[in-house]
Design a protein around this motif. Structure first.
Motif, PDB file in Angstrom:
ATOM      1  N   TYR A   1      45.658 -17.094 -27.086  1.00  0.00           N
ATOM      2  CA  TYR A   1      44.291 -16.637 -27.343  1.00  0.00           C
ATOM      3  C   TYR A   1      44.772 -15.176 -27.780  1.00  0.00           C
ATOM      4  N   ILE A   2      43.907 -14.609 -28.746  1.00  0.00           N
ATOM      5  CA  ILE A   2      43.922 -13.037 -28.751  1.00  0.00           C
ATOM      6  C   ILE A   2      42.806 -12.351 -28.427  1.00  0.00           C
ATOM      7  N   TYR A   3      43.046 -11.282 -27.531  1.00  0.00           N
ATOM      8  CA  TYR A   3      41.994 -10.778 -26.834  1.00  0.00           C
ATOM      9  C   TYR A   3      41.567  -9.228 -27.839  1.00  0.00           C
ATOM     10  N   ALA A   4      40.630  -8.506 -28.036  1.00  0.00           N
ATOM     11  CA  ALA A   4      40.371  -7.433 -28.939  1.00  0.00           C
ATOM     12  C   ALA A   4      39.516  -6.622 -28.559  1.00  0.00           C
ATOM     13  N   ASN A   5      39.612  -5.178 -28.338  1.00  0.00           N
ATOM     14  CA  ASN A   5      38.400  -4.345 -27.986  1.00  0.00           C
ATOM     15  C   ASN A   5      37.813  -4.087 -29.202  1.00  0.00           C
ATOM     16  N   ILE A   6      36.409  -4.079 -29.342  1.00  0.00           N
ATOM     17  CA  ILE A   6      35.611  -3.730 -30.428  1.00  0.00           C
ATOM     18  C   ILE A   6      35.278  -2.259 -30.311  1.00  0.00           C
ATOM     19  N   TRP A   7      35.786  -1.580 -31.320  1.00  0.00           N
ATOM     20  CA  TRP A   7      35.812   0.019 -31.338  1.00  0.00           C
ATOM     21  C   TRP A   7      34.311   0.462 -31.064  1.00  0.00           C
ATOM     22  N   THR A   8      34.098   1.652 -30.163  1.00  0.00           N
ATOM     23  CA  THR A   8      32.805   2.024 -29.763  1.00  0.00           C
ATOM     24  C   THR A   8      31.847   0.953 -28.999  1.00  0.00           C
ATOM     25  N   THR A   9      32.368  -0.029 -28.439  1.00  0.00           N
ATOM     26  CA  THR A   9      31.661  -0.663 -27.623  1.00  0.00           C
ATOM     27  C   THR A   9      32.358  -0.938 -26.458  1.00  0.00           C
ATOM     28  N   ASP A  10      31.629  -1.807 -25.346  1.00  0.00           N
ATOM     29  CA  ASP A  10      32.073  -2.070 -24.137  1.00  0.00           C
ATOM     30  C   ASP A  10      32.693  -3.621 -24.173  1.00  0.00           C
ATOM     31  N   ILE A  11      32.627  -4.096 -25.279  1.00  0.00           N
ATOM     32  CA  ILE A  11      33.056  -5.578 -25.584  1.00  0.00           C
ATOM     33  C   ILE A  11      34.470  -5.792 -25.802  1.00  0.00           C
ATOM     34  N   ILE A  12      35.082  -6.828 -25.311  1.00  0.00           N
ATOM     35  CA  ILE A  12      36.233  -7.342 -25.590  1.00  0.00           C
ATOM     36  C   ILE A  12      35.956  -8.802 -25.994  1.00  0.00           C
ATOM     37  N   VAL A  13      36.508  -9.195 -27.189  1.00  0.00           N
ATOM     38  CA  VAL A  13      36.293 -10.815 -27.707  1.00  0.00           C
ATOM     39  C   VAL A  13      37.626 -11.365 -27.594  1.00  0.00           C
TER      40      VAL A  13
ATOM     41  N   ASP B   1      31.888 -14.383 -35.470  1.00  0.00           N
ATOM     42  CA  ASP B   1      31.051 -15.051 -34.771  1.00  0.00           C
ATOM     43  C   ASP B   1      29.892 -15.761 -35.160  1.00  0.00           C
ATOM     44  N   GLN B   2      28.717 -16.285 -34.500  1.00  0.00           N
ATOM     45  CA  GLN B   2      27.851 -17.006 -35.300  1.00  0.00           C
ATOM     46  C   GLN B   2      26.774 -16.147 -35.982  1.00  0.00           C
ATOM     47  N   ASN B   3      27.011 -14.719 -35.880  1.00  0.00           N
ATOM     48  CA  ASN B   3      26.285 -13.814 -36.485  1.00  0.00           C
ATOM     49  C   ASN B   3      26.912 -13.264 -37.920  1.00  0.00           C
ATOM     50  N   GLY B   4      28.054 -13.450 -37.912  1.00  0.00           N
ATOM     51  CA  GLY B   4      28.946 -12.963 -39.041  1.00  0.00           C
ATOM     52  C   GLY B   4      30.188 -12.258 -38.950  1.00  0.00           C
ATOM     53  N   PRO B   5      30.866 -11.553 -39.525  1.00  0.00           N
ATOM     54  CA  PRO B   5      32.080 -10.891 -39.456  1.00  0.00           C
ATOM     55  C   PRO B   5      32.352  -9.888 -38.129  1.00  0.00           C
ATOM     56  N   VAL B   6      33.196 -10.041 -37.389  1.00  0.00           N
ATOM     57  CA  VAL B   6      33.422  -9.113 -36.383  1.00  0.00           C
ATOM     58  C   VAL B   6      34.244  -8.179 -36.767  1.00  0.00           C
ATOM     59  N   LYS B   7      33.770  -6.778 -37.090  1.00  0.00           N
ATOM     60  CA  LYS B   7      34.330  -5.686 -37.508  1.00  0.00           C
ATOM     61  C   LYS B   7      35.008  -4.885 -36.221  1.00  0.00           C
ATOM     62  N   PHE B   8      35.934  -3.764 -36.615  1.00  0.00           N
ATOM     63  CA  PHE B   8      36.510  -2.938 -35.688  1.00  0.00           C
ATOM     64  C   PHE B   8      36.954  -3.133 -34.841  1.00  0.00           C
ATOM     65  N   LEU B   9      37.939  -4.375 -35.034  1.00  0.00           N
ATOM     66  CA  LEU B   9      38.967  -4.829 -34.258  1.00  0.00           C
ATOM     67  C   LEU B   9      40.019  -3.890 -33.682  1.00  0.00           C
ATOM     68  N   ASN B  10      40.217  -3.539 -32.455  1.00  0.00           N
ATOM     69  CA  ASN B  10      41.001  -2.315 -32.038  1.00  0.00           C
ATOM     70  C   ASN B  10      42.372  -2.922 -31.202  1.00  0.00           C
TER      71      ASN B  10
ATOM     72  N   PRO C   1      47.404  -3.544 -45.665  1.00  0.00           N
ATOM     73  CA  PRO C   1      46.457  -2.822 -46.333  1.00  0.00           C
ATOM     74  C   PRO C   1      45.924  -1.671 -45.136  1.00  0.00           C
ATOM     75  N   LYS C   2      45.206  -0.670 -45.461  1.00  0.00           N
ATOM     76  CA  LYS C   2      44.439   0.042 -44.968  1.00  0.00           C
ATOM     77  C   LYS C   2      45.055   0.881 -43.566  1.00  0.00           C
ATOM     78  N   GLU C   3      44.379   0.717 -42.526  1.00  0.00           N
ATOM     79  CA  GLU C   3      44.983   1.673 -41.400  1.00  0.00           C
ATOM     80  C   GLU C   3      45.762   0.842 -40.202  1.00  0.00           C
ATOM     81  N   GLY C   4      46.466   1.614 -39.416  1.00  0.00           N
ATOM     82  CA  GLY C   4      46.909   1.010 -38.210  1.00  0.00           C
ATOM     83  C   GLY C   4      46.067   1.105 -37.021  1.00  0.00           C
ATOM     84  N   TRP C   5      45.743  -0.169 -36.414  1.00  0.00           N
ATOM     85  CA  TRP C   5      44.805   0.123 -35.336  1.00  0.00           C
ATOM     86  C   TRP C   5      45.438  -0.557 -33.892  1.00  0.00           C
ATOM     87  N   GLY C   6      45.313  -1.952 -33.805  1.00  0.00           N
ATOM     88  CA  GLY C   6      45.957  -2.642 -32.737  1.00  0.00           C
ATOM     89  C   GLY C   6      47.028  -3.415 -32.932  1.00  0.00           C
TER      90      GLY C   6
END
Length: 358
Positions: free
Chosen positions: A282-294, A265-274, A225-230
């Motif tokens: 393991y999978i590494y993902a940029n989080i859109w609009t942030t300087d974070i990779i999870v 994560d321990q706070n809830g869903p991690v959205k904007f996986l890019n 569904p939805k869009e294509g990102w990463g």
């Protein structure tokens, strides 16, 4: 008949009529249920037992049966107005729903729902970085995917009229090979699988498959569904992100979704996986609009670590050119070196991950 008798008769008739109306009203009213989750913690976490407590209010009349559903599966039936059900806990985080279906004597039904999230029971490790080296990167490239395959560096770019795939020299930034997309498409992430390059588009719900050697278009596919990102892949699946917290696992032959995981994560869903990268299970993902990779466990969706790249592109690099967000992570499978960049960034950074001292 005396006046007193007439008044008494009138009141008696009125009482009967009111009682009759009340009984009809009560029989016609929908029952409701209060749903409470009781756990050791204030929030619901994976692998932690909890209890579902139900308190039914018939709103007149009596309850004939109460059915308790967890994720659309019937787990308990009772004739009581109060009931409980113990849950051992969910292995993986994600969204769940409780439904209570009540039936009163006489057949009137009522239904209540409670939607809730089960959070990750893992507290992610916090990591920072050390810059090992820097390499030139085209400030015209709106980076959507970064890939290393057998020592060669590949990139996909976005924006309509500027989207394409490229092979380039990491040391000089020189473009060695390129293929531009039709101007109507906004290019997104890429991955290289079975000597083919797979590429997504932003909102067209269409992907393209290129010959790795020639960059000739070999095929196309549609997705929901939805869009294509990463895009990335493991040994079995092509893995896709779409701006949500979900990662979809596609069959490489049919390109249909075979499974999906929700990333928490321990706070809830991690959205904007890019932009995505798969390395050593393991999978590494940029989080859109942030300087974070999870870093994500693909079996559970749990975030295992958070890499904070704040400050990696300091003001001294920005000059007069406009830059966009961090997006692009590639890990060389042969030596484990990690490379990151961003949209319109002037540099690609080779980094080393370092535990953040608290």
């Amino acid at each position: 008949m005396t006046g007193k008798n007439i008044i008494a008769l009138f009141l008696s008739i009125l009482f009967v009529e009111l009682s009759s109306c009340t009984n009809v009203s009560n029989a016609d009213r929908q029952p409701v249920a209060k749903i409470v989750l009781k756990s050791t913690y204030n929030k619901m976490y994976a692998n932690i037992p909890f209890t579902i407590l139900i308190n039914v209010k018939p709103k007149g009349g009596k309850i004939d049966s109460t059915q308790l559903f967890l994720d659309n599966k019937l787990v308990k039936t009772s004739k009581n107005e109060e009931l409980s059900f113990n849950v051992k806990g969910f292995k993986n985080p994600g969204k769940h729903v409780i439904k209570v279906l009540m039936t009163k004597k006489g057949g009137k039904k009522g239904e209540n729902h409670l939607y809730f999230d089960v959070l990750s029971d893992v507290k992610p490790e916090n990591l920072t970085y050390q810059v090992i080296n820097t390499y030139p990167h085209s400030t015209n490239h709106f980076t959507q995917g970064l890939e290393i395959y057998k020592g060669n560096f590949y990139e996909s770019t976005g924006l309509k009229g500027q989207s394409g795939i490229f092979r380039f020299d990491i040391n000089t930034g020189k473009i060695l090979q390129s293929k531009m997309m039709n101007k109507k498409y906004f290019g997104e992430g890429i991955t290289i699988f079975d000597n083919k390059i797979y590429q997504l588009t932003y909102k067209a719900k269409k992907g393209f498959i290129y010959d790795l050697k020639t960059f000739a278009v070999k095929d196309s596919f549609f997705y929901e569904p939805k869009e294509g990102w990463g895009l990335t892949h493991d040994e079995k699946y092509i893995i896709k992100s779409d701006s949500s917290e979900f990662l979809r696992f596609l069959n490489p032959k049919t390109l249909k979704i075979e499974k999906e995981i929700a990333v928490y994560d321990q706070n809830g869903p991690v959205k904007f996986l890019n932009e995505l990268e798969y390395y050593k299970g393991y999978i590494y993902a940029n989080i859109w609009t942030t300087d974070i990779i999870v870093k994500i466990d693909p079996n559970t969706g749990k975030v295992l670590s958070k890499i904070n790249l704040s400050g990696i592109l300091s003001d001294m690099y920005m000059l007069e050119n406009e830059v966009d967000v961090l997006n692009g992570i590639a890990i060389d499978k042969e030596n484990g070196k990690i490379y990151v960049t961003g949209k319109l960034w002037p540099l690609i950074f080779e980094i080393k991950l370092i535990p953040l001292v608290q």
